[in-house]
Design a protein around this motif. Structure first.
Motif: not given
Length: 391
Positions: A65, A68, A73, A103-104, A107-108, A111, A119, A123, A127, A244
Motif C-alpha cells: 500500500g 496510499l 501506509c 497494495g494496488s 488495499m486500494y 482505501h 479501513k 488497512l 500495510a 483499482c
C-alpha cells in the motif's frame, strides 16, 4: 562530462531525487538478499515458501500500500512506488504481483471505496504484512469482460449472501481478506470477505508454466453470508474495480521494465565473457545490434514509466495513458527477454540464468490486468471516439 553508463545510457538517474534513489536502493538491496538467491529454486518447485514472512518484511519496508496515505501506509509518491515495482520484478514477477495485488488492488479498493470502519479494521494490518489480501474480479468464463460476471450477492434480511467463483486470483489461498466483486440487484458491488467466513474456499491452482513462484488460486463462494456492513459503500458499478485495475496496471508499466532489465543485464554480461570464433560474442556486429536495440527499448520504457509517474503525482494521469504504458512496456519487455535468450544460446533456457524465467513470467504479465487487445481498443476508442469493444 561523466562517463557513459551502459546500465543508464540516457542518464535517467538524474531525474530522480535523493529520496527516490533511497527507495529504489532499499528495495533493490532487499530483493537481492531475500529473493534473487532463491527464486530459481522456488520457480522450479512451483511454490513461494515463506510468503507470510516475505509479506511482513515487505510491510516493514513500507512497500505494501506504498502510495496510499494513512492507516500505516507509507504515502510514497507514484514514481517511488514505480521504482519499487521495477526492482521487485527485476527479481521476479511473482514477487511484484504479491505487492501489486496487496497494495494496488485489495488495499486500494478498501482505501478508496471502504467505510472508515473497514479501513481502520483492515488497512494497518495489511500495510504491515500481517494480513495478506486478494482481489476477486476475474471469473472462469469472464476475464476481459467483467460486466458478464456471474457471481451474485443477494440480500437476505440485513445480510448479503454471495455465490460464485473467481479465477486466477493471486494470493488467494494465503489471504486473510478478499475484496470480491459481485452482481446485485443494485448493480455490481464490492464486498469485504474475511477468508475464514463459512462457505469461502480458495484452492490453489497448480501446474502453471508461468508465475510459478507465486500463489495463484480459485475463489469459491458457496452461500457466503456477510453482514450488511461488508459492502464497500463508495463503489457502485464497474467503475470501482476498473479504477483499482488502473492503479495496478501502473505498477506493471514499471515492473515489466524490471524483468527486461534483468534479462538485458544477463545478456550484456554473458556476451562480454562468452567467446566464440576467437573473441567475445560482444565483439560481433550482430550481437551489438541486438544489445543496442534492447537498450533503446528498455530505457524508452523506463522513461515512459517515469513520465506516467510524474503525471500520476500531479493528479493528471488518465486511464488511457496507463493503457499506453502497459501495452508498450509489456510487449517490449517480452521481446527484450526473447532476444536475450538468443544471445545466451542454449544457456538461455537454463535456470542458472534468469532469462527464461522472466520470459515465461512475462507471458502472463502481457495478458493479465488487460490483454494486448483490450489496451489496443482502449487506445483505439480514445483516438477515434468510436467504441469497438463489442463489434
Amino acid at each position: 562530462m561523466t562517463a557513459f553508463d551502459a546500465h543508464d545510457p540516457l542518464g535517467i538517474d538524474d531525474l530522480l531525487s535523493d529520496e527516490d534513489r533511497a527507495v529504489r536502493d532499499t528495495v533493490r538491496s532487499w530483493a537481492a538478499d531475500r529473493v534473487t538467491p532463491y527464486v530459481a529454486d522456488w520457480y522450479e518447485r512451483g511454490e513461494l515458501p515463506g510468503i507470510r514472512d516475505l509479506a511482513r518484511e515487505l510491510g516493514s519496508l513500507g512497500a505494501l500500500g506504498m502510495s496510499l496515505t494513512g492507516y500505516g501506509c507509507a504515502g510514497a509518491g507514484a514514481v517511488q512506488y514505480g521504482l519499487a515495482c521495477l526492482e521487485l520484478e527485476a527479481a521476479d514477477s511473482g514477487i511484484r504481483s504479491l505487492v501489486s495485488v496487496q497494495g494496488s488492488l485489495a488495499m486500494y479498493a478498501l482505501h478508496r471505496f471502504g467505510s472508515e470502519e473497514q479501513k481502520q479494521h483492515w488497512l494497518p494490518s495489511m500495510a504491515s504484512g500481517e494480513v495478506i489480501g486478494c482481489f476477486g474480479l476475474t471469473e472462469p468464463d469472464h476475464g476481459s469482460d467483467p460486466s458478464g460476471m456471474r457471481t451474485r450477492a443477494e440480500r437476505d434480511g440485513s445480510d448479503w449472501v454471495l455465490n460464485g467463483r473467481k479465477m486466477w486470483i493471486t494470493n488467494g489461498s494465503v489471504a486473510g481478506v478478499a475484496v470480491v466483486w459481485a452482481r446485485t440487484d443494485e448493480g455490481i458491488r464490492g464486498f469485504v470477505v474475511p477468508t475464514d467466513t463459512p462457505g469461502f474456499s480458495a484452492p490453489e491452482i497448480k501446474h502453471k508454466l508461468s508465475l510459478r513462484a507465486s500463489v495463484t488460486s480459485e475463489l469459491v463462494l458457496d452461500d457466503v453470508r456477510l453482514p450488511a456492513d461488508a459492502v464497500l459503500p463508495e463503489a457502485h458499478g464497474l467503475r470501482g474495480p476498473l479504477s483499482c485495475l488502473s492503479h495496478a496496471r501502473y505498477g506493471i508499466v514499471w515492473g515489466s521494465m524490471g524483468a527486461a532489465r534483468a534479462c538485458f543485464d544477463a545478456a550484456l554480461a554473458y556476451t562480454r565473457e562468452r567467446e566464440q570464433f576467437g573473441k567475445p560474442l560482444a565483439g560481433f556486429q550482430l550481437t551489438q545490434a541486438k544489445l543496442a536495440d534492447m537498450a533503446v527499448e528498455l530505457h524508452k520504457g523506463v522513461l515512459l514509466a517515469h513520465h506516467l509517474g510524474r503525471r500520476m503525482d500531479a493528479g493528471r494521469l488518465r486511464p488511457e495513458q496507463i493503457s499506453f504504458g502497459k501495452l508498450n512496456n509489456t510487449r517490449e519487455a517480452l521481446e527484450i527477454c526473447r532476444v536475450a535468450r538468443t544471445l545466451l544460446g542454449a544457456n538461455g533456457i537454463s535456470m542458472e540464468y534468469p532469462v527464461m524465467r522472466h520470459s515465461t513470467n512475462l507471458e502472463s504479465v502481457l495478458t493479465y490486468e488487460g490483454t494486448v487487445e483490450m489496451h489496443q481498443l482502449v487506445l483505439g476508442k480514445a483516438l477515434t471516439g468510436v467504441d469497438a469493444f463489442r463489434g
